[in-house]
Write an enzyme that holds these catalytic residues in place. Sequence first.
Site, PDB file in Angstrom:
ATOM      1  N   LYS A 107       0.814  -1.217   0.000  1.00 13.94           N
ATOM      2  CA  LYS A 107       0.000   0.000   0.000  1.00 13.94           C
ATOM      3  C   LYS A 107       0.844   1.263   0.000  1.00 13.94           C
ATOM      4  CE  LYS A 107      -4.300  -1.877   1.752  1.00 13.94           C
ATOM      5  NZ  LYS A 107      -3.981  -3.230   2.283  1.00 13.94           N
TER       6      LYS A 107
HETATM    7  C1  PLP Z   1      -4.753  -4.305   1.895  1.00 13.23           C
HETATM    8  C2  PLP Z   1      -4.017  -5.598   1.832  1.00 13.23           C
HETATM    9  C3  PLP Z   1      -4.448  -6.630   0.989  1.00 13.23           C
HETATM   10  C4  PLP Z   1      -5.715  -6.524   0.180  1.00 13.23           C
HETATM   11  O1  PLP Z   1      -5.593  -5.606  -0.865  1.00 13.23           O
HETATM   12  P1  PLP Z   1      -6.912  -5.075  -1.639  1.00 13.23           P
HETATM   13  O2  PLP Z   1      -6.412  -4.117  -2.630  1.00 13.23           O
HETATM   14  O3  PLP Z   1      -7.784  -4.451  -0.591  1.00 13.23           O
HETATM   15  O4  PLP Z   1      -7.565  -6.285  -2.223  1.00 13.23           O
HETATM   16  C5  PLP Z   1      -3.671  -7.774   0.917  1.00 13.23           C
HETATM   17  N1  PLP Z   1      -2.557  -7.916   1.653  1.00 13.23           N
HETATM   18  C6  PLP Z   1      -2.121  -6.966   2.489  1.00 13.23           C
HETATM   19  C7  PLP Z   1      -0.891  -7.191   3.282  1.00 13.23           C
HETATM   20  C8  PLP Z   1      -2.834  -5.768   2.594  1.00 13.23           C
HETATM   21  O5  PLP Z   1      -2.400  -4.812   3.416  1.00 13.23           O
END
Ligand code: PLP
Length: 433
Positions: A107
């Site tokens: 993210k």
């Molecule tokens: C947010 C997150 C996900 C999921 O991602 P999305 O885009 O919401 O599907 C998967 N793994 C981790 C470690 C995350 O922080």
Amino acid sequence: MKYYSTHNQSPVVDFKTAATSGQAPDKGLYFPEQIPVLPESFFREIAAMSREELAFRVIAPYVGDTIPPAELHRIVEETVNFDFPLVQVSDRIFSLELFHGPTLAFKDVGARFMSRCLGYFSRGRIGKVYVLVATSGDTGGAVADGFHNVEGVEVVILYPSGKVSSVQEKQLTTLGGNIQALEVAGSFDDCQRMVKQAFADSEVNQKLFLTSANSINVARWLSQQFYYFFAWQQWPFKDQPPVIAVPSGNFGNLCAGLVAHRSGLPAKQFIAACNANDVVPEYFRSGEYHPQPAKPTLSNAMDVGAPSNFVRMLELFGRRFDSLKALISSYSVSDEETKQTLLRVKQRYGYLTDPHGAVAFAAAEKHLSRHPADRVIFLETAHPIKFYDVVEPLIGETIAMPESVKRTVAREKKSVPIDKDYASLRAFLLALE
Ligand SMILES: *Cc1c(COP(=O)(O)O)cnc(C)c1O
């Protein structure tokens, strides 16, 4: 590039408006009018391209003339200034490590790109921009880090009390300054619902210029395409495009991969890997979509019962179930399988995944048992240290803590506890300033 709302009841807007308002006024999600197709020369030259150059060429058509090229170059350079290695784990499975950024999760990419775009757009504005965001764990830290000290922007993060890991909690509650954390006595879905209510509240919106930093924001969503292309840059089997397994919760990450594919990224298939929150695997099985309350699991950043980007997935395929099914398959992986996989991958291959990566690895293995000649890249979305509470007891070892994590964990948590009803959030927002 113009963006329309998936509800079709709002005017089309440019990138600046879509990125600063988050959601469309009719409560739909913004969606690009066309998906640009990258020229063949892009793929011929990709091996020699720097990460910055690649990212710039991917995102420039989406940004249009809302950010001047020199400024956009600076923004993408700061967005992708860490490594994205593709690591072979087993004979047929490769890990795309997306955890080398400042908060050790994928993210960081979307949050860094978005915060810098909003920083640019807020220059010369009178009054602050308030970023309001719900997190199931990793968004909070990435957004807090991305926006910390960005002038003209205040960040309010809602997180479910007791449902994020201790490293995650420290990442989003300890920076101070322009970052505030609200600790909600409820689930992630409660947090997400409260944020949506705030965006629909005219009195709050008259007082504060609110924007969202969830993956519904186009700046976050579309910049996540970058690392799918980084994976292709490093892919050793150019005559055999990979299957890509994406651990999914709100489906922003997977949808970014699908957009990249539409632009020309070679991929044989995508796997939507889910934990026990299986509304999307169920949809692929039955053709029916029934949102559910979120269930807590070991891969908590994917504990989502009503994935907000699901509608974008439908939109990409013109709501044709058959075309969706041709490109995407989906598996649900239980906590028990997640644990077994994590341990087995560590013992057999000497590779340590985090619980989210383990879900994707397990889904990759399920796929390979039916298609043994394929090769799969799974997205390792977080560093295992972020989930040491789960991982260490399982493998019976301690994980070496990176210095940056030690510093974060040592800091003092500062959060504001609130109830899960919207009235508490409203009161907090109306009392700001
Ligand atoms: C947010 C997150 C996900 C999921 O991602 P999305 O885009 O919401 O599907 C998967 N793994 C981790 C470690 C995350 O922080």
